[in-house]
Design an enzyme around this catalytic site. Structure first.
Site, PDB file in Angstrom:
ATOM      1  N   CYS A 172      29.868  25.256  52.161  1.00 21.76           N
ATOM      2  CA  CYS A 172      30.180  26.649  51.853  1.00 21.76           C
ATOM      3  C   CYS A 172      31.289  26.696  50.805  1.00 21.76           C
ATOM      4  O   CYS A 172      32.171  25.825  50.777  1.00 21.76           O
ATOM      5  CB  CYS A 172      30.613  27.364  53.136  1.00 21.76           C
ATOM      6  SG  CYS A 172      31.168  29.076  52.889  1.00 21.76           S
ATOM      7  N   CYS A 270      31.512  32.148  61.312  1.00 23.84           N
ATOM      8  CA  CYS A 270      32.597  31.917  60.361  1.00 23.84           C
ATOM      9  C   CYS A 270      33.916  31.951  61.127  1.00 23.84           C
ATOM     10  O   CYS A 270      34.370  33.033  61.525  1.00 23.84           O
ATOM     11  CB  CYS A 270      32.581  32.977  59.262  1.00 23.84           C
ATOM     12  SG  CYS A 270      33.846  32.737  58.004  1.00 23.84           S
ATOM     13  N   GLN A 364      43.999  45.565  53.491  1.00 25.07           N
ATOM     14  CA  GLN A 364      44.286  44.141  53.653  1.00 25.07           C
ATOM     15  C   GLN A 364      43.461  43.548  54.791  1.00 25.07           C
ATOM     16  O   GLN A 364      43.370  44.132  55.875  1.00 25.07           O
ATOM     17  CB  GLN A 364      45.777  43.930  53.910  1.00 25.07           C
ATOM     18  CG  GLN A 364      46.658  44.290  52.732  1.00 25.07           C
ATOM     19  CD  GLN A 364      46.553  43.307  51.572  1.00 25.07           C
ATOM     20  OE1 GLN A 364      45.825  42.317  51.639  1.00 25.07           O
ATOM     21  NE2 GLN A 364      47.264  43.583  50.490  1.00 25.07           N
ATOM     22  N   TYR A 397      49.289  52.739  42.880  1.00 26.41           N
ATOM     23  CA  TYR A 397      48.107  52.101  43.454  1.00 26.41           C
ATOM     24  C   TYR A 397      48.206  52.138  44.987  1.00 26.41           C
ATOM     25  O   TYR A 397      48.009  51.131  45.667  1.00 26.41           O
ATOM     26  CB  TYR A 397      47.983  50.651  42.984  1.00 26.41           C
ATOM     27  CG  TYR A 397      48.102  50.443  41.487  1.00 26.41           C
ATOM     28  CD1 TYR A 397      46.992  50.567  40.654  1.00 26.41           C
ATOM     29  CD2 TYR A 397      49.327  50.116  40.908  1.00 26.41           C
ATOM     30  CE1 TYR A 397      47.103  50.363  39.286  1.00 26.41           C
ATOM     31  CE2 TYR A 397      49.441  49.908  39.535  1.00 26.41           C
ATOM     32  CZ  TYR A 397      48.338  50.039  38.728  1.00 26.41           C
ATOM     33  OH  TYR A 397      48.430  49.838  37.371  1.00 26.41           O
ATOM     34  N   CYS A 494      47.692  40.355  44.526  1.00 26.32           N
ATOM     35  CA  CYS A 494      46.762  39.355  45.061  1.00 26.32           C
ATOM     36  C   CYS A 494      46.399  38.329  43.999  1.00 26.32           C
ATOM     37  O   CYS A 494      45.621  37.411  44.266  1.00 26.32           O
ATOM     38  CB  CYS A 494      45.505  40.037  45.598  1.00 26.32           C
ATOM     39  SG  CYS A 494      44.611  40.998  44.366  1.00 26.32           S
TER      40      CYS A 494
END
Length: 564
Positions: A172, A270, A364, A397, A494
């Site tokens: 993956c 996952c 988030q 933002y 980020c």
């Protein structure tokens, strides 16, 4: 991310037009050359893309290797022609030894026993590893080779595959650091921040403070509150001809992309997802086993955790959804479910603050670190000296109001602004849900580039929080920010590479394009002479087991007389 989901049909082809006159052909030729020139210019921009980040790492390693490749007089021991002839053929399996990790999370390696100092980009390896790889592409212009990971021949001392919790590791495309001790992961991410500011800020070293230690996530697995597995269209589906439909004969592979391939890998579970998200993933796979025939093209599946909180001293919560995960605290019980409807409303708690969002909108994705993260911002939003001098907060933002709401009690007035009307609607809902008046937490829907036309605060008494998307701040917004000149800026990102670029502009006081090269941006100083100094730089690990790191930069304005 693509504008359309995988497998979406493209618009119908336009009818063929007659050949253009000769002058139009000339025009098209000129336009094509202009576009090619523009693409080259874009490559020169510091845009923080994966390719550009990698190019800096390749350059730095190559410079160190070239010192050992040259004679005392600087003459290359091996010529460029000889280097080319020493490269292995595509498809060849070779052994390489890893030298260092790049800022993308992939490893940089050299061939074991090879005469050439060709650099190999290898996933799922750490410095000191000797691994078997399969060569699949030589990137001649950039001077490196891409290779697929096959196996570890001799592990580095820092590597321990017993730490790996995912059965899809090394196949993956995600979570490439699972073999590393978590403390080492945090040290790697600190170095990523260091290199970002060295390579992208265009600042001399003396203006960049020492990067502080990366703050880790309380959860290293089971932390992601949102996952988006997908499946491709049925075999034979033709995007270019929507009239020809193919059908699934069985449930398609549902999961994530394989490393180095454009193929979806079937993934049952996952382990970085929360318990609720993992339960949702299992349920969606079971649903698709019966409903795959309803789909004529590929799609993305939303898995978003949502929380219902019930006080322990209140009434017993009725109607607990099937499959809900119970999380018990001292004074309350959280019932966590998984939402799959893009238009549904999700709910999350950050300590005692509650936030509602459209399930498919950004929030988030690691709730476990948010209390630590918001506390850090709260502790650093005001200056250590004369904190009472700052009275106002502008949250650019702002999204659904995370910072505006969690910081509002520190200020006389707080204003959040976002380009999305829908985000602002949720932000206002969230302010009301947290018992905040409009004067405490006000929200405005407007382009951040026009922010200071909407807010009238004294810049000497104002702090601005920036949390832009990965591409960083718009050039017009940065110019406007310098004209306004708030006393303090806290920049959250980020993408630490575009963050470093933007912070460099603010420190130099430049109003040039935030995506321009250093040469283009130089000497474009704002008319007020506003510039900033960096108080601190630190990374936060929102995504353990991966190479991603969130950056926080705290800046103070330097007045024309040098007064802070």
């Amino acid at each position: 991310m693509a504008d359309t989901p995988p497998g979406s049909p493209k618009p119908k082809a336009k009818e063929k037009r007659p050949a253009p006159p000769q002058n139009q052909k000339i025009y098209k030729g000129v336009k094509k050359r202009q576009q090619k020139k523009m693409r080259k210019k874009e490559r020169d921009m510091k845009n923080g893309s994966t390719e550009q980040v990698l190019a800096f790492d390749i350059r730095d390693l190559r410079n160190s290797l070239n010192e050992s490749e040259n004679d005392a007089d600087g003459t290359p021991v091996v010529s460029e022609e000889e280097k080319e002839s020493l490269l292995p053929e595509l498809g060849t399996e070779i052994l390489v030894k890893v030298v260092e990790l790049s800022s993308t999370g992939d490893a940089l390696a050299l061939q074991e026993g090879g005469q050439s100092k060709q650099i190999y980009l290898v996933p799922f390896a750490v410095p000191g590893d000797i691994v078997k790889v399969k060569v699949y592409r030589h990137v001649h212009d950039e001077g490196y080779t891409l290779a697929n990971f096959i196996s570890v021949v001799e592990p580095a001392p820092t590597r321990d595959d017993a730490r790996v919790r995912c059965g899809y590791f090394s196949k993956c495309s995600g979570c490439q650091f699972q073999m590393l001790d978590y403390g080492e992961q945090l040290r790697v991410k600190r170095r990523i921040v260091e290199k970002a500011f060295r390579n992208f800020s265009n600042l001399p070293p003396e203006l960049i403070p020492a990067i502080q230690e990366t703050i880790g996530s309380p959860l290293q697995y089971g932390y992601r509150t949102k996952l988006t597995p997908h499946f491709d269209g049925p075999p034979g589906f033709l995007r270019r001809n929507a009239s020809k439909r193919a059908a699934f004969k069985e449930r398609p592979d549902i999961g994530f992309m394989m490393k180095g391939k454009r193929t979806t890998m079937d993934i049952e579970d996952c382990p970085i997802g929360t318990d609720a998200v993992r339960a949702g993933m299992k349920a969606e796979r079971e649903r698709m086993a019966y409903e795959f025939g309803k789909y004529e093209r590929g799609a993305t599946i939303l898995l978003r955790e949502s929380t219902s909180r019930v006080p322990k001293d209140g009434f017993e919560f009725a109607g607990v959804p099937i499959g809900a995960v119970k999380v018990e605290a001292d004074t309350y019980v959280d019932w966590k479910t998984c939402i799959t409807d893009n238009n549904a409303r999700s709910t999350e708690y950050v300590k005692d603050y509650v936030f509602h969002n459209l399930a498919n909108e950004f929030f988030q994705n690691n709730n476990s670190i948010l209390p630590v993260f918001t506390d850090y911002i709260r502790q650093h939003i005001l200056p250590a000296r004369r904190p009472e001098s700052i009275k106002y907060l502008i949250d650019a933002y702002s999204g659904s109001g995370l910072f505006t709401i969690t910081l509002s009690s520190l200020f006389q007035r707080s204003t959040g602004i976002d380009i999305s009307d829908r985000s602002i609607e949720f932000a206002r809902t969230n302010a009301e849900a947290n018992n905040l008046s409009e004067s405490q937490a006000n929200f405005i829907a407007a382009d951040a580039g026009q922010l200071f036309h909407s807010v009238r605060y004294d810049p000497d008494e104002t702090v601005v929080v920036l949390d832009p998307p990965r591409k960083g701040c718009d050039a017009d917004f940065l110019a406007q920010l310098l004209r306004f000149g708030p006393r303090r800026v806290v920049y959250v990102s980020c993408n630490v590479h575009t963050q470093a670029r933007d912070v460099g502009l603010l420190v130099r006081g430049e109003t040039g394009s935030s995506t321009s090269s250093a040469a283009d941006a130089s000497n474009k100083v704002n008319e007020k002479g506003t510039r900033y100094e960096i108080e601190s730089l630190r990374g936060f690990d929102f995504f353990p087991q991966t190479g991603h790191v969130e950056g926080v930069a705290v800046l103070n304005r330097i007045d024309s007389a040098g007064v802070r």
